[in-house]
Design a protein around this motif. Structure first.
Motif, mmCIF file in Angstrom:
data_model
loop_
_atom_site.group_PDB
_atom_site.id
_atom_site.type_symbol
_atom_site.label_atom_id
_atom_site.label_comp_id
_atom_site.label_asym_id
_atom_site.label_seq_id
_atom_site.Cartn_x
_atom_site.Cartn_y
_atom_site.Cartn_z
ATOM 1 N N SER A 163 13.468 -7.646 4.728
ATOM 2 C CA SER A 163 14.050 -8.961 4.509
ATOM 3 C C SER A 163 15.546 -9.021 4.806
ATOM 4 O O SER A 163 16.002 -9.990 5.028
ATOM 5 C CB SER A 163 13.930 -9.161 2.719
ATOM 6 N N ASN A 187 17.099 -11.825 7.436
ATOM 7 C CA ASN A 187 18.290 -12.751 7.216
ATOM 8 C C ASN A 187 19.077 -12.514 8.548
ATOM 9 O O ASN A 187 19.875 -13.609 8.969
ATOM 10 C CB ASN A 187 19.103 -12.060 5.988
ATOM 11 N N ILE A 242 20.546 -15.426 10.975
ATOM 12 C CA ILE A 242 21.968 -15.780 11.070
ATOM 13 C C ILE A 242 22.182 -15.740 12.724
ATOM 14 O O ILE A 242 22.888 -16.740 13.149
ATOM 15 C CB ILE A 242 22.809 -14.581 10.450
ATOM 16 N N THR A 246 24.606 -19.202 12.558
ATOM 17 C CA THR A 246 25.353 -19.516 11.274
ATOM 18 C C THR A 246 26.458 -18.418 10.962
ATOM 19 O O THR A 246 26.467 -17.567 11.839
ATOM 20 C CB THR A 246 24.443 -19.809 10.264
ATOM 21 N N GLU A 280 26.994 -15.721 5.132
ATOM 22 C CA GLU A 280 25.665 -15.686 4.719
ATOM 23 C C GLU A 280 24.812 -14.278 4.338
ATOM 24 O O GLU A 280 23.961 -14.304 3.729
ATOM 25 C CB GLU A 280 24.748 -16.596 5.540
ATOM 26 N N TYR A 298 26.139 -11.942 3.095
ATOM 27 C CA TYR A 298 26.209 -11.248 1.471
ATOM 28 C C TYR A 298 26.309 -12.473 0.609
ATOM 29 O O TYR A 298 25.707 -12.432 -0.713
ATOM 30 C CB TYR A 298 27.469 -10.836 1.096
ATOM 31 N N THR A 299 26.113 -13.721 0.972
ATOM 32 C CA THR A 299 26.103 -14.880 -0.087
ATOM 33 C C THR A 299 24.431 -15.362 -0.235
ATOM 34 O O THR A 299 24.069 -16.048 -1.306
ATOM 35 C CB THR A 299 26.784 -16.198 0.574
ATOM 36 N N GLN A 300 23.725 -14.621 0.560
ATOM 37 C CA GLN A 300 22.177 -15.083 0.504
ATOM 38 C C GLN A 300 21.389 -13.660 -0.022
ATOM 39 O O GLN A 300 20.280 -13.663 -0.068
ATOM 40 C CB GLN A 300 21.576 -15.478 1.660
ATOM 41 N N LEU A 301 22.333 -12.865 -0.667
ATOM 42 C CA LEU A 301 21.587 -11.597 -1.294
ATOM 43 C C LEU A 301 20.523 -11.812 -2.284
ATOM 44 O O LEU A 301 19.601 -11.091 -2.167
ATOM 45 C CB LEU A 301 22.638 -10.772 -1.681
ATOM 46 N N TRP A 327 18.431 -14.554 -2.277
ATOM 47 C CA TRP A 327 17.252 -14.896 -1.623
ATOM 48 C C TRP A 327 16.577 -13.447 -0.799
ATOM 49 O O TRP A 327 15.401 -13.299 -0.755
ATOM 50 C CB TRP A 327 17.590 -15.950 -0.622
ATOM 51 N N VAL A 328 17.370 -12.622 -0.418
ATOM 52 C CA VAL A 328 16.979 -11.589 0.490
ATOM 53 C C VAL A 328 16.052 -10.602 -0.840
ATOM 54 O O VAL A 328 15.254 -10.187 -0.416
ATOM 55 C CB VAL A 328 18.166 -10.477 0.871
#
Length: 80
Positions: A25, A29, A33, A38, A42, A44-47, A49-50
């Motif tokens: 996962s 991510n 990216i 992007t 993201e 570390y900001t989308q961890l 969701w990961v």
């Protein structure tokens, strides 16, 4: 009632399987990216969701393994 015991080997195996799901996962991510060009923040900001995707992948892997064991036991019982 019968106690269910998870051996150290089984716990280690399940941790490895979950670690692989987490790695997959995380790499998904990174791919997203790069593919969508992007920002790298993201990563570390989308961890959350990961982690959610890793739990989903782990649940799918548990389902597939249970299905495999079930089919194998049915085929084994038919041979006897």
């Amino acid at each position: 009632m019968k106690d269910i015991v998870f051996t150290a080997k089984r716990q280690r195996t399940e941790l490895i399987v979950f670690g692989v799901c987490l790695l997959v996962s995380f790499l998904m991510n990174v791919y997203a990216i790069v593919a969508f060009n992007t920002e790298w923040k993201e990563l570390y900001t989308q961890l959350l969701w990961v982690l959610a995707i890793a739990v989903f992948l782990y649940a799918v892997s548990v389902g597939v393994r249970l299905l495999y064991v079930g089919v194998r036991s049915v085929l084994k019982s038919n041979k006897k």
